[in-house]
Design a protein around this motif. Structure first.
Motif, PDB file in Angstrom:
ATOM      1  N   UNK A 321      59.512  78.510  57.053  1.00 45.06           N
ATOM      2  CA  UNK A 321      58.492  78.048  58.255  1.00 45.06           C
ATOM      3  C   UNK A 321      57.265  77.296  57.801  1.00 45.06           C
ATOM      4  N   UNK A 322      56.479  76.614  58.633  1.00 46.24           N
ATOM      5  CA  UNK A 322      55.486  75.985  58.262  1.00 46.24           C
ATOM      6  C   UNK A 322      54.295  77.061  57.745  1.00 46.24           C
ATOM      7  N   UNK A 323      53.479  76.750  56.596  1.00 45.57           N
ATOM      8  CA  UNK A 323      52.721  77.588  55.554  1.00 45.57           C
ATOM      9  C   UNK A 323      51.515  76.665  55.291  1.00 45.57           C
ATOM     10  N   UNK A 324      50.227  77.416  55.305  1.00 50.80           N
ATOM     11  CA  UNK A 324      49.060  76.549  54.624  1.00 50.80           C
ATOM     12  C   UNK A 324      48.280  77.701  53.865  1.00 50.80           C
ATOM     13  N   UNK A 325      47.682  76.955  52.839  1.00 51.69           N
ATOM     14  CA  UNK A 325      46.858  77.845  51.954  1.00 51.69           C
ATOM     15  C   UNK A 325      45.182  77.700  52.385  1.00 51.69           C
ATOM     16  N   UNK A 326      44.584  78.700  52.194  1.00 52.61           N
ATOM     17  CA  UNK A 326      43.024  78.269  52.497  1.00 52.61           C
ATOM     18  C   UNK A 326      42.216  78.793  51.140  1.00 52.61           C
ATOM     19  N   UNK A 327      41.560  77.666  50.438  1.00 50.20           N
ATOM     20  CA  UNK A 327      40.696  78.191  49.386  1.00 50.20           C
ATOM     21  C   UNK A 327      39.188  77.853  49.568  1.00 50.20           C
ATOM     22  N   UNK A 328      38.577  78.278  48.366  1.00 52.62           N
ATOM     23  CA  UNK A 328      37.133  77.832  48.366  1.00 52.62           C
ATOM     24  C   UNK A 328      36.742  77.908  46.857  1.00 52.62           C
ATOM     25  N   UNK A 329      35.192  77.834  46.895  1.00 56.86           N
ATOM     26  CA  UNK A 329      34.768  78.023  45.508  1.00 56.86           C
ATOM     27  C   UNK A 329      34.809  79.405  44.898  1.00 56.86           C
ATOM     28  N   UNK A 330      35.277  80.201  45.889  1.00 57.03           N
ATOM     29  CA  UNK A 330      35.565  81.843  45.398  1.00 57.03           C
ATOM     30  C   UNK A 330      36.967  82.212  44.838  1.00 57.03           C
TER      31      UNK A 330
END
Length: 424
Positions: A321-330
């Motif tokens: 199924x649809x999946x997204x990943x969230x990232x940042x400078x940490x």
């Protein structure tokens, strides 16, 4: 009464002087001399030597490490506090221009968290730590927050799910002014105060008159389990436009237990019936294996079981199924490797802000006073020749996040929700 003549006294004095001189000479040449130096000097020398012997690059990134040691040693010896001493050490280490290279003291939550990550699989470290943690547990009293200093002000940058801070009214973006009337200290402010109410004075907007007190009871945080507990507490289904969006915040990926918990929830648990998925890899620690992406890329049959009562249960061991990943400078280290693979395999969009490019392998070294040197001990390449150290991962969808006085708003998570709904 015996009377000594002057020549005799002169000879006696000369003999005493000669004896003292010989003893002094022997003492100065003794290998035991370093043990008589100031504790700070001994720790400084131990840090310098550990880097010299174990840093992944034998050329130490082109740095004259001996000259660097001579430059910072007088500053370390003149330090008037543990904080000043640690600052000098970290200034020296920064000359190497490499991630996973930092000096941690017992006054930092990261000190305990780092030891908690490495302790379970490191027998030598377990033996060494008995002196400093006789109960065998790496734990500290805290409220479960990450902070960031911006222009001399301390802001809450992240809050562990299920922590005392999460259960109180503290929000990401709050400025921390004081704890029980004293300046905020990440460890000392809550030491010996577990299960007792402390008063945090915070400021939620740029207006200095908008201050308020929040009462929070710290608890003992077990550094070996706290991130797994927070991951489980974060796991939820978000109802949006008639769809069920699965969400999980993986605070640390340093161990198979984090992936096992995620896959259990995806296959059998709370996320089984989600229509889409958000993987939040912001903040915390890395350590992930590229194999953790297999559940999104591998092929295989579903499995349906039918017990005596005739009720069918179907399990899918791959997430299609649809999946997204969230990232940042940490999002550091192994998390950046996952983001790289996520993009390379076109599993789904990566959302947020650019990662720091902290992708070498680190290992902790315990110093004689219990402090920890975290040191880069191996370089890392992907696909044979791609090096992320110093480069990082640029998201497919960049979403700025202004931390100061954010009042708990999370534009990156919100964009992730909107993206999954659109994909559905």
């Amino acid at each position: 009464m015996k009377i000594f003549r002057l020549p005799y006294l002169n000879r006696l004095a000369g003999a005493i002087f000669l004896s003292v001189s010989i003893l002094l000479l022997l003492w100065l040449s003794s290998p035991l001399l370093p043990t008589l130096a100031k504790p700070e000097t001994q720790v400084f020398q131990q840090v310098w030597q550990t880097v010299n012997d174990n840093f992944y690059d034998p050329k130490l990134n082109g740095v004259d490490w001996k000259a660097i040691g001579e430059k910072y040693k007088p500053q370390a010896e003149q330090a008037k506090s543990k904080e000043e001493f640690a600052t000098v050490i970290n200034q020296m280490l920064s000359e190497l221009r490499t991630s996973h290279t930092r000096f941690y003291t017992q006054d930092e939550p990261a000190y305990y968290q780092l030891l908690g990550i490495f302790l379970p699989n490191n027998l030598e470290l377990q033996k060494q730590l008995k002196k400093f943690f006789p109960k065998g547990k790496i734990e500290y009293s805290g409220i479960g927050i990450f902070t960031k200093n911006i222009n001399g002000k301390t802001f809450v940058s992240a809050i562990l799910d299920g922590s005392p801070a999460a259960k109180a009214d503290l929000k990401v973006g709050d400025q921390l002014l004081s704890v029980d009337g004293k300046p905020y200290q990440p460890i000392q402010s809550f030491a010996s105060k577990a299960d007792q109410k402390v008063k945090l004075l915070i400021q939620r907007t740029p207006n200095a008159s908008n201050q308020q007190e929040i009462a929070i009871a710290p608890k003992i945080l077990d550094a070996t389990t706290m991130f797994l507990d927070a991951q489980e507490a974060s796991t939820q289904l978000i109802e949006q436009e008639g769809k069920k969006i699965g969400y999980v915040h993986i605070w640390s990926y340093a161990g198979e237990q984090y992936q096992q918990q995620l896959e259990t929830n995806l296959i059998y648990g709370r996320l089984k019936n989600a229509d889409g998925l958000i993987l939040d890899l912001r903040e915390g620690w890395g350590g992930a294996s590229p194999s953790y992406l297999n559940i999104y890329t591998a092929e295989g049959p579903s499995l349906t079981s039918i017990p005596r009562n005739g009720r069918q249960n179907t399990y899918n061991f791959q997430w299609k199924k649809p999946v997204v990943m969230v990232v940042n400078e940490g999002s550091r280290s192994g998390k950046e490797i996952l983001a790289f693979g996520f993009q390379q395999n076109k599993i789904g969009p990566v959302i947020g802000s650019k990662t720091p490019g902290a992708v070498v392998a680190g290992s902790p070294f315990l110093m004689q006073d219990g402090s920890v040197l975290y040191l880069a001990v191996a370089d890392v390449f992907l696909n044979g020749n791609q090096r992320l150290e110093g480069k990082g991962i640029t998201p497919d969808l960049s979403v700025p996040f202004s931390l100061e006085y954010a009042r708990g708003a999370d534009p990156q998570k919100q964009r992730a929700i909107e993206t999954v709904v659109k994909a559905l």
